[in-house]
Write a protein that holds these residues in place. Structure first.
Motif, PDB file in Angstrom:
ATOM      1  N   VAL A 125       0.875  -1.125  -0.061  1.00 46.30           N
ATOM      2  CA  VAL A 125       0.030  -0.062  -0.086  1.00 46.30           C
ATOM      3  C   VAL A 125       0.893   1.128   0.102  1.00 46.30           C
ATOM      4  CG1 VAL A 125      -1.622   1.225   1.400  1.00 46.30           C
ATOM      5  CG2 VAL A 125      -1.938  -1.086   0.963  1.00 46.30           C
ATOM      6  N   ARG A 126       1.912   1.242   0.869  1.00 51.01           N
ATOM      7  CA  ARG A 126       2.848   2.563   0.776  1.00 51.01           C
ATOM      8  C   ARG A 126       3.485   2.652  -0.543  1.00 51.01           C
ATOM      9  NH1 ARG A 126       8.143   2.147   1.012  1.00 51.01           N
ATOM     10  NH2 ARG A 126       8.287   0.266   1.872  1.00 51.01           N
ATOM     11  N   GLU A 127       3.900   1.644  -1.083  1.00 45.58           N
ATOM     12  CA  GLU A 127       4.869   1.624  -2.572  1.00 45.58           C
ATOM     13  C   GLU A 127       3.682   2.365  -3.686  1.00 45.58           C
ATOM     14  OE1 GLU A 127       7.526   1.550  -3.495  1.00 45.58           O
ATOM     15  OE2 GLU A 127       8.593   1.039  -1.644  1.00 45.58           O
ATOM     16  N   VAL A 128       2.226   1.943  -3.604  1.00 49.39           N
ATOM     17  CA  VAL A 128       1.590   2.381  -4.397  1.00 49.39           C
ATOM     18  C   VAL A 128       1.248   3.808  -4.220  1.00 49.39           C
ATOM     19  CG1 VAL A 128      -1.044   2.465  -4.981  1.00 49.39           C
ATOM     20  CG2 VAL A 128       0.118   0.119  -4.897  1.00 49.39           C
ATOM     21  N   ALA A 129       1.010   4.137  -3.057  1.00 45.98           N
ATOM     22  CA  ALA A 129       0.984   5.484  -2.823  1.00 45.98           C
ATOM     23  C   ALA A 129       2.271   6.362  -2.981  1.00 45.98           C
ATOM     24  CB  ALA A 129       0.771   5.810  -1.085  1.00 45.98           C
ATOM     25  N   GLU A 130       3.450   5.932  -2.627  1.00 45.41           N
ATOM     26  CA  GLU A 130       4.473   6.885  -3.072  1.00 45.41           C
ATOM     27  C   GLU A 130       4.854   6.757  -4.538  1.00 45.41           C
ATOM     28  OE1 GLU A 130       7.903   5.067  -1.198  1.00 45.41           O
ATOM     29  OE2 GLU A 130       7.156   5.501   0.756  1.00 45.41           O
ATOM     30  N   GLU A 131       4.573   5.593  -5.304  1.00 39.76           N
ATOM     31  CA  GLU A 131       4.957   5.824  -6.729  1.00 39.76           C
ATOM     32  C   GLU A 131       3.801   6.195  -7.663  1.00 39.76           C
ATOM     33  OE1 GLU A 131       6.472   1.909  -8.107  1.00 39.76           O
ATOM     34  OE2 GLU A 131       8.189   1.993  -6.837  1.00 39.76           O
ATOM     35  N   THR A 132       2.272   6.171  -7.298  1.00 37.74           N
ATOM     36  CA  THR A 132       1.317   6.685  -8.070  1.00 37.74           C
ATOM     37  C   THR A 132       0.450   7.773  -7.410  1.00 37.74           C
ATOM     38  OG1 THR A 132      -0.106   5.082  -7.318  1.00 37.74           O
ATOM     39  CG2 THR A 132       1.256   4.159  -8.967  1.00 37.74           C
ATOM     40  N   GLY A 133       0.708   7.873  -6.134  1.00 38.21           N
ATOM     41  CA  GLY A 133      -0.326   8.911  -5.448  1.00 38.21           C
ATOM     42  C   GLY A 133      -1.752   8.495  -5.326  1.00 38.21           C
ATOM     43  N   MET A 134      -1.842   7.151  -5.573  1.00 43.11           N
ATOM     44  CA  MET A 134      -3.183   6.604  -5.358  1.00 43.11           C
ATOM     45  C   MET A 134      -3.423   5.935  -4.010  1.00 43.11           C
ATOM     46  SD  MET A 134      -4.894   6.867  -8.316  1.00 43.11           S
ATOM     47  CE  MET A 134      -4.040   8.240  -9.112  1.00 43.11           C
ATOM     48  N   ASP A 135      -4.541   6.137  -3.609  1.00 37.59           N
ATOM     49  CA  ASP A 135      -5.209   5.380  -2.345  1.00 37.59           C
ATOM     50  C   ASP A 135      -5.857   4.046  -2.968  1.00 37.59           C
ATOM     51  OD1 ASP A 135      -4.251   7.392  -0.518  1.00 37.59           O
ATOM     52  OD2 ASP A 135      -6.285   8.298  -0.819  1.00 37.59           O
ATOM     53  N   CYS A 136      -5.448   3.015  -2.437  1.00 39.85           N
ATOM     54  CA  CYS A 136      -6.004   1.730  -2.899  1.00 39.85           C
ATOM     55  C   CYS A 136      -6.777   0.849  -1.916  1.00 39.85           C
ATOM     56  CB  CYS A 136      -4.999   0.891  -3.596  1.00 39.85           C
ATOM     57  SG  CYS A 136      -3.613   0.178  -2.815  1.00 39.85           S
ATOM     58  N   ARG A 137      -7.829   0.120  -2.610  1.00 40.14           N
ATOM     59  CA  ARG A 137      -8.123  -1.053  -1.742  1.00 40.14           C
ATOM     60  C   ARG A 137      -7.740  -2.262  -2.007  1.00 40.14           C
ATOM     61  NH1 ARG A 137     -13.248  -0.270  -3.896  1.00 40.14           N
ATOM     62  NH2 ARG A 137     -13.906   1.261  -2.309  1.00 40.14           N
ATOM     63  N   LEU A 138      -7.077  -3.027  -1.118  1.00 44.51           N
ATOM     64  CA  LEU A 138      -6.489  -4.289  -1.460  1.00 44.51           C
ATOM     65  C   LEU A 138      -7.425  -5.497  -1.650  1.00 44.51           C
ATOM     66  CD1 LEU A 138      -3.578  -4.334   0.924  1.00 44.51           C
ATOM     67  CD2 LEU A 138      -3.403  -4.325  -1.579  1.00 44.51           C
ATOM     68  N   GLY A 139      -7.111  -6.343  -2.810  1.00 45.79           N
ATOM     69  CA  GLY A 139      -8.014  -7.366  -2.956  1.00 45.79           C
ATOM     70  C   GLY A 139      -7.079  -8.773  -2.761  1.00 45.79           C
ATOM     71  N   SER A 140      -7.381  -9.332  -3.563  1.00 48.52           N
ATOM     72  CA  SER A 140      -6.662 -10.843  -3.431  1.00 48.52           C
ATOM     73  C   SER A 140      -5.217 -10.587  -3.690  1.00 48.52           C
ATOM     74  CB  SER A 140      -7.219 -11.937  -4.690  1.00 48.52           C
ATOM     75  OG  SER A 140      -8.695 -11.771  -4.684  1.00 48.52           O
ATOM     76  N   PRO A 141      -4.570 -11.792  -2.847  1.00 51.49           N
ATOM     77  CA  PRO A 141      -2.840 -11.854  -3.199  1.00 51.49           C
ATOM     78  C   PRO A 141      -2.926 -12.625  -4.562  1.00 51.49           C
ATOM     79  CG  PRO A 141      -4.041 -13.557  -1.508  1.00 51.49           C
ATOM     80  CD  PRO A 141      -5.169 -12.708  -1.725  1.00 51.49           C
ATOM     81  N   LEU A 142      -1.777 -12.157  -5.243  1.00 49.71           N
ATOM     82  CA  LEU A 142      -1.519 -12.679  -6.617  1.00 49.71           C
ATOM     83  C   LEU A 142      -0.181 -13.210  -6.203  1.00 49.71           C
ATOM     84  CD1 LEU A 142      -2.326  -9.313  -8.695  1.00 49.71           C
ATOM     85  CD2 LEU A 142      -3.781 -11.470  -8.283  1.00 49.71           C
ATOM     86  N   PRO A 143       0.364 -14.002  -7.532  1.00 54.17           N
ATOM     87  CA  PRO A 143       1.623 -14.539  -7.676  1.00 54.17           C
ATOM     88  C   PRO A 143       2.732 -13.757  -6.945  1.00 54.17           C
ATOM     89  CG  PRO A 143       0.421 -15.212  -9.445  1.00 54.17           C
ATOM     90  CD  PRO A 143      -0.477 -14.161  -8.737  1.00 54.17           C
ATOM     91  N   THR A 144       3.522 -14.668  -6.316  1.00 58.34           N
ATOM     92  CA  THR A 144       4.712 -13.953  -5.862  1.00 58.34           C
ATOM     93  C   THR A 144       6.032 -14.141  -6.906  1.00 58.34           C
ATOM     94  OG1 THR A 144       4.566 -14.115  -3.466  1.00 58.34           O
ATOM     95  CG2 THR A 144       6.612 -13.973  -3.992  1.00 58.34           C
ATOM     96  N   ALA A 145       6.650 -12.953  -7.081  1.00 61.72           N
ATOM     97  CA  ALA A 145       7.581 -12.920  -8.350  1.00 61.72           C
ATOM     98  C   ALA A 145       8.816 -13.403  -7.289  1.00 61.72           C
ATOM     99  CB  ALA A 145       7.733 -11.760  -9.029  1.00 61.72           C
ATOM    100  N   VAL A 146       9.924 -14.299  -8.144  1.00 58.23           N
ATOM    101  CA  VAL A 146      11.121 -14.460  -7.342  1.00 58.23           C
ATOM    102  C   VAL A 146      12.046 -14.373  -8.498  1.00 58.23           C
ATOM    103  CG1 VAL A 146      12.689 -16.042  -6.341  1.00 58.23           C
ATOM    104  CG2 VAL A 146      10.205 -15.855  -5.560  1.00 58.23           C
ATOM    105  N   TYR A 147      13.048 -13.427  -8.463  1.00 54.87           N
ATOM    106  CA  TYR A 147      13.934 -13.544  -9.507  1.00 54.87           C
ATOM    107  C   TYR A 147      15.309 -12.732  -9.139  1.00 54.87           C
ATOM    108  CZ  TYR A 147      12.068  -8.476  -9.265  1.00 54.87           C
ATOM    109  OH  TYR A 147      11.589  -7.397  -8.997  1.00 54.87           O
ATOM    110  N   LEU A 148      16.268 -12.644  -9.671  1.00 53.63           N
ATOM    111  CA  LEU A 148      17.675 -11.943  -9.632  1.00 53.63           C
ATOM    112  C   LEU A 148      17.545 -10.360  -9.711  1.00 53.63           C
ATOM    113  CD1 LEU A 148      20.323 -14.625 -10.362  1.00 53.63           C
ATOM    114  CD2 LEU A 148      19.478 -14.105  -7.993  1.00 53.63           C
ATOM    115  N   ALA A 149      18.069  -9.747  -8.817  1.00 52.32           N
ATOM    116  CA  ALA A 149      18.069  -8.451  -9.219  1.00 52.32           C
ATOM    117  C   ALA A 149      19.504  -7.844  -8.841  1.00 52.32           C
ATOM    118  CB  ALA A 149      17.131  -7.553  -8.362  1.00 52.32           C
TER     119      ALA A 149
END
Length: 139
Positions: free
Chosen positions: A56-80
């Motif tokens: 929720v914090r990241e959505v607000a910081e990156e988009t300025g949007m307040d959001c209503r959370l829904g279902s969990p979605l798949p977790t992404a795992v990768y090298l960064a």
């Protein structure tokens, strides 16, 4: 032998809003100038931060949007940067707010699902569009 590195923990959302398009929704994607890529809003968790709160914090910081959370979605795992990264995602409906460009994210676009899937830079982000549609019973 070196111990395996602990994964970088991150969280984000597949942000959507209701629209008059044939799909009935649009997906919000962010452009990050540092990487010149299009992705879902996400970011690293702060020490001790709950992944839901971080998403929720990241959505607000990156988009300025307040959001209503829904279902969990798949977790992404990768090298960064050579380190394992684990990003937990949720469906999130944008309910209010306004985007303001910032150094981390310079653009926010709202696209129908098929266009969003094409615009995403990383292949690993595309299945999240399908997962969102399935969670909303639109797939």
């Amino acid at each position: 032998m070196t111990a395996p590195q602990k994964p970088v923990r991150a969280a984000g959302c597949v942000l959507w809003r209701r629209a008059a398009s044939e799909d009935g929704l649009e997906i919000g994607l962010v452009h990050r100038p540092k990487y010149d890529d299009w992705s879902h809003p996400k970011g690293k968790l702060k020490r001790g931060e709950n992944p839901l709160a971080g998403a929720v914090r990241e959505v607000a910081e990156e988009t300025g949007m307040d959001c209503r959370l829904g279902s969990p979605l798949p977790t992404a795992v990768y090298l960064a940067g050579g380190r394992p990264k684990q990003v937990r995602y949720w469906a999130a409906e944008a309910v209010a707010g306004a985007f303001t460009p910032n150094p981390e994210v310079d653009l926010l676009v709202w696209l129908p699902p098929a266009e969003a899937r094409t615009r995403l830079t990383h292949e690993r982000d595309r299945p999240l569009v399908d997962a969102l549609l399935a969670s909303l019973h639109l797939a």
